[in-house]
Motif scaffolding. Structure first.
Motif, short mmCIF file in Angstrom:
data_model
loop_
_atom_site.label_atom_id
_atom_site.label_comp_id
_atom_site.label_asym_id
_atom_site.label_seq_id
_atom_site.Cartn_x
_atom_site.Cartn_y
_atom_site.Cartn_z
N HIS A 206 6.78 2.12 22.76
CA HIS A 206 5.61 2.62 22.05
C HIS A 206 5.11 1.63 21.00
CE1 HIS A 206 6.81 7.07 22.98
NE2 HIS A 206 6.38 6.41 24.04
N LEU A 207 3.82 1.74 20.71
CA LEU A 207 3.21 1.01 19.61
C LEU A 207 2.67 2.01 18.60
CD1 LEU A 207 1.21 -1.74 21.53
CD2 LEU A 207 3.24 -2.10 20.11
N ILE A 208 2.75 1.62 17.34
CA ILE A 208 2.22 2.47 16.26
C ILE A 208 0.85 1.94 15.84
CG2 ILE A 208 2.55 3.07 13.85
CD1 ILE A 208 5.47 3.35 14.39
N ILE A 209 -0.11 2.84 15.80
CA ILE A 209 -1.46 2.51 15.32
C ILE A 209 -1.65 3.24 14.00
CG2 ILE A 209 -3.90 2.45 15.88
CD1 ILE A 209 -2.17 1.04 17.95
N GLN A 210 -2.00 2.48 12.96
CA GLN A 210 -2.15 3.09 11.63
C GLN A 210 -3.48 2.69 11.01
OE1 GLN A 210 1.24 1.65 9.41
NE2 GLN A 210 2.35 3.56 9.69
N GLU A 211 -3.98 3.57 10.15
CA GLU A 211 -5.11 3.17 9.33
C GLU A 211 -4.66 2.06 8.38
OE1 GLU A 211 -6.46 5.82 6.26
OE2 GLU A 211 -4.50 6.76 6.05
N PHE A 212 -5.57 1.17 8.07
CA PHE A 212 -5.27 0.11 7.11
C PHE A 212 -5.50 0.63 5.70
CE2 PHE A 212 -6.64 -3.49 4.46
CZ PHE A 212 -5.51 -4.28 4.55
N ILE A 213 -4.44 0.63 4.90
CA ILE A 213 -4.55 1.06 3.50
C ILE A 213 -5.15 -0.10 2.71
CG2 ILE A 213 -3.33 1.91 1.47
CD1 ILE A 213 -3.22 3.84 3.79
N PRO A 214 -6.28 0.09 2.03
CA PRO A 214 -6.89 -1.03 1.30
C PRO A 214 -6.02 -1.51 0.15
CG PRO A 214 -7.99 1.04 0.76
CD PRO A 214 -7.04 1.33 1.88
N GLY A 215 -6.34 -2.70 -0.34
CA GLY A 215 -5.60 -3.28 -1.45
C GLY A 215 -4.85 -4.52 -1.04
N ASP A 216 -4.72 -5.46 -1.95
CA ASP A 216 -4.05 -6.71 -1.64
C ASP A 216 -2.53 -6.55 -1.71
OD1 ASP A 216 -3.35 -6.68 -4.33
OD2 ASP A 216 -4.77 -8.24 -4.94
N ASP A 217 -1.81 -7.67 -1.64
CA ASP A 217 -0.34 -7.63 -1.60
C ASP A 217 0.26 -6.88 -2.78
OD1 ASP A 217 -0.70 -9.21 0.61
OD2 ASP A 217 0.12 -11.05 -0.27
N SER A 218 -0.41 -6.93 -3.91
CA SER A 218 0.16 -6.34 -5.13
C SER A 218 0.20 -4.81 -5.10
CB SER A 218 -0.62 -6.81 -6.37
OG SER A 218 -1.94 -6.28 -6.37
N TYR A 219 -0.44 -4.19 -4.10
CA TYR A 219 -0.37 -2.74 -3.94
C TYR A 219 0.89 -2.31 -3.17
CZ TYR A 219 -5.03 -2.08 -5.86
OH TYR A 219 -6.12 -2.05 -6.72
N LYS A 234 23.88 5.49 -5.78
CA LYS A 234 24.48 4.79 -6.93
C LYS A 234 23.49 3.84 -7.61
CE LYS A 234 28.30 6.79 -5.78
NZ LYS A 234 28.72 8.00 -6.53
N LEU A 235 22.59 3.25 -6.83
CA LEU A 235 21.65 2.28 -7.40
C LEU A 235 20.32 2.39 -6.68
CD1 LEU A 235 21.06 -0.24 -9.23
CD2 LEU A 235 21.75 -1.64 -7.27
N MET A 236 19.23 2.35 -7.47
CA MET A 236 17.89 2.23 -6.91
C MET A 236 17.13 1.20 -7.73
SD MET A 236 16.76 6.10 -5.92
CE MET A 236 16.13 5.79 -4.31
N CYS A 237 16.43 0.31 -7.03
CA CYS A 237 15.64 -0.72 -7.72
C CYS A 237 14.31 -0.87 -7.00
CB CYS A 237 16.39 -2.05 -7.74
SG CYS A 237 15.57 -3.35 -8.69
N LEU A 238 13.23 -0.72 -7.75
CA LEU A 238 11.88 -0.78 -7.21
C LEU A 238 11.25 -2.12 -7.55
CD1 LEU A 238 9.58 0.86 -5.82
CD2 LEU A 238 8.88 1.59 -8.12
N GLY A 239 10.64 -2.74 -6.54
CA GLY A 239 9.97 -4.01 -6.74
C GLY A 239 8.48 -3.91 -6.45
N ASN A 240 7.69 -4.65 -7.23
CA ASN A 240 6.24 -4.76 -7.00
C ASN A 240 5.95 -6.16 -6.45
OD1 ASN A 240 3.29 -4.10 -9.11
ND2 ASN A 240 3.46 -4.77 -6.99
N PRO A 241 5.81 -6.30 -5.14
CA PRO A 241 5.46 -7.61 -4.60
C PRO A 241 4.11 -8.06 -5.15
CG PRO A 241 6.25 -6.15 -2.87
CD PRO A 241 6.04 -5.30 -4.09
N ILE A 242 4.03 -9.32 -5.53
CA ILE A 242 2.73 -9.82 -5.99
C ILE A 242 2.13 -10.79 -4.98
CG2 ILE A 242 3.16 -9.41 -8.43
CD1 ILE A 242 3.91 -12.26 -8.80
N LEU A 243 2.95 -11.23 -4.03
CA LEU A 243 2.44 -12.07 -2.95
C LEU A 243 3.38 -11.96 -1.76
CD1 LEU A 243 0.10 -14.04 -2.33
CD2 LEU A 243 1.63 -15.91 -2.98
N GLU A 244 2.79 -11.82 -0.56
CA GLU A 244 3.56 -11.81 0.68
C GLU A 244 3.38 -13.14 1.39
OE1 GLU A 244 2.36 -8.60 3.17
OE2 GLU A 244 2.96 -7.04 1.75
#
Length: 413
Positions: A206-219, A234-244
């Motif tokens: 199967h292939l997944i087809i998705q709507e494109f969520i707007p916003g640049d890499d930083s979203y 035990k541990l959770m760490c959230l990252g905000n990518p600023i460039l892919e």
């Protein structure tokens, strides 16, 4: 290859399946925590893990295939049978193989992964989205197409759309001209050409087809979690990518991340993981929808992420969590990471030229001035002339790749 006698004096020996940037970050984290070497097993010796004194490299042809995977690990287990062996995956295909072979591997290794029955519920993306519905997580409008119906299937939402494989392991085993990790189609004609190209290959799942969520890499957001053998996070760490990365084979891979914090999101994901009986590493990719202000979950990876050294760099050694839990039986409390740190694998010149979010660009410059930044491949203990030269050439190559592939829409052309 002969046994490394120095490694036999360690309290345990990590065995890492895969030889990429993630494998080096994991080996570095183990060395920083315990001063030990790791075995890295891969089909080829990639630049990230070459010329290193913290790595024992074992090359195994077709290591990502069942017929080679289990015998190779059994050989390593026999060679190092007098030491505790901690087995970890650096990629999706290896995580799946470890889980499928878990009963056999547990005879020789510590295997901190879920069982196959749970994997089957969440491995395929369409199943994961059903779980999202159950636990109240948003995800992009999504539909599934198959090899049997793709020619007449009509997309039930607007363009542009994302096209990606449901079965990532099978997808990376196929090949065809113009192959990308993720495709973007802007109209019907482009969609049809992409589908024809994919299904002309050996990939027939199967292939997944998705709507494109707007916003640049930083979203984008990336969440790494470790769930102990007692079933508690035990541990959770959230990252905000600023460039892919933006090359066809690299799109979707993070090149620079700043750690961030969102207690409400972490609480929700923690409840989800604990409620389904998850253990081990988990890695979530998601995007903040600027239209609604809500996170849209894309997938869960049954391993730590390719860029997960950003967690260790921020002061929360991810590998120490799994080793303290499974090797040393040290009790651990819940931690939500909140230290600010910049992780990157690209030159700073590339980061500041191509990052479009000015606020995050300012924050990144501030963290660099304060010394709160890390490139996981440049480990001072492990640097030598050969390694430095190869890494520098690799880093400079990013200038060429971004010039060729980057565009302001945040899509791979």
């Amino acid at each position: 290859m002969k046994r490394d006698e120095e490694a036999m004096n360690q309290p345990f020996l990590p065995v890492l399946c895969g030889s990429d940037m993630n494998a080096y970050g994991m080996a570095r984290a183990f060395h920083e925590a315990y001063g030990i070497k790791s075995i890295v097993v891969g089909r080829s010796h990639l630049t990230a893990t070459q010329d290193s004194k913290i790595i024992i490299f074992e090359q195994v042809d077709n290591f990502n295939k069942q017929e080679a995977f289990l015998p190779a690990l059994e050989n390593i287990a026999e060679k190092y049978k007098d030491i505790k062996l901690l087995l970890l995956a650096c990629g999706d295909d290896y995580a799946k193989l470890i889980i499928k072979n878990k009963p056999e591997l547990q005879k020789h290794f510590i295997v901190p992964y879920i069982d196959e029955s749970l994997m089957d519920q969440i491995l395929l993306k369409e199943n994961f989205y059903k779980m999202c519905d159950k636990y109240g997580f948003k995800y992009p409008k999504t539909t599934i197409i198959s090899y049997e119906n793709y020619k007449e299937f009509e997309i039930p939402f607007d363009y542009p759309i994302i096209i990606k494989a449901s079965n990532s392991v099978a997808y990376w085993a196929c090949s065809f001209p113009g192959k990308k990790k993720v495709f973007v189609a802007h109209d019907e004609k482009e969609k049809n050409a992409i589908l024809d190209a994919i299904y002309s290959s050996t990939y027939k799942d199967h292939l997944i087809i998705q709507e494109f969520i707007p916003g640049d890499d930083s979203y984008m957001r990336v969440l790494n979690a470790y769930v102990g053998k007692d079933g508690k996070v035990k541990l959770m760490c959230l990252g905000n990518p600023i460039l892919e990365e933006h090359s066809p084979e690299g799109i979707g891979s993070y090149a620079a991340i700043i750690t961030t914090y969102d207690k409400e999101l972490m609480d929700r994901v923690r409840h989800f993981l604990e409620d389904i009986g998850y253990t081990g590493f988990a890695n979530f990719d998601m995007k903040l929808d600027p239209r609604t202000g809500e996170y849209n979950l894309f997938e869960i990876n049954l391993r730590n992420g390719r860029s997960s050294y950003f967690v260790t760099a921020a002061g929360y050694n991810l590998m120490k969590y799994v080793a303290d839990d499974h090797v040393f039986n040290i009790k651990q409390e819940l931690t939500y990471a909140d230290n600010k740190h910049l992780w990157l694998v690209i030159p700073k010149g590339v980061l500041f030229k191509y990052t479009t979010n000015e606020k995050l660009k300012i924050e990144a410059k501030k963290l660099i001035r304060e010394g709160k930044w890390t490139n996981s491949l440049y480990y001072s203990y492990d640097m030598n002339a050969k390694r430095w030269l190869k890494l520098t050439l690799n880093k400079l190559n990013y200038y060429r790749k971004y010039k060729k592939y980057f565009n302001k829409k945040g899509l791979a052309e």
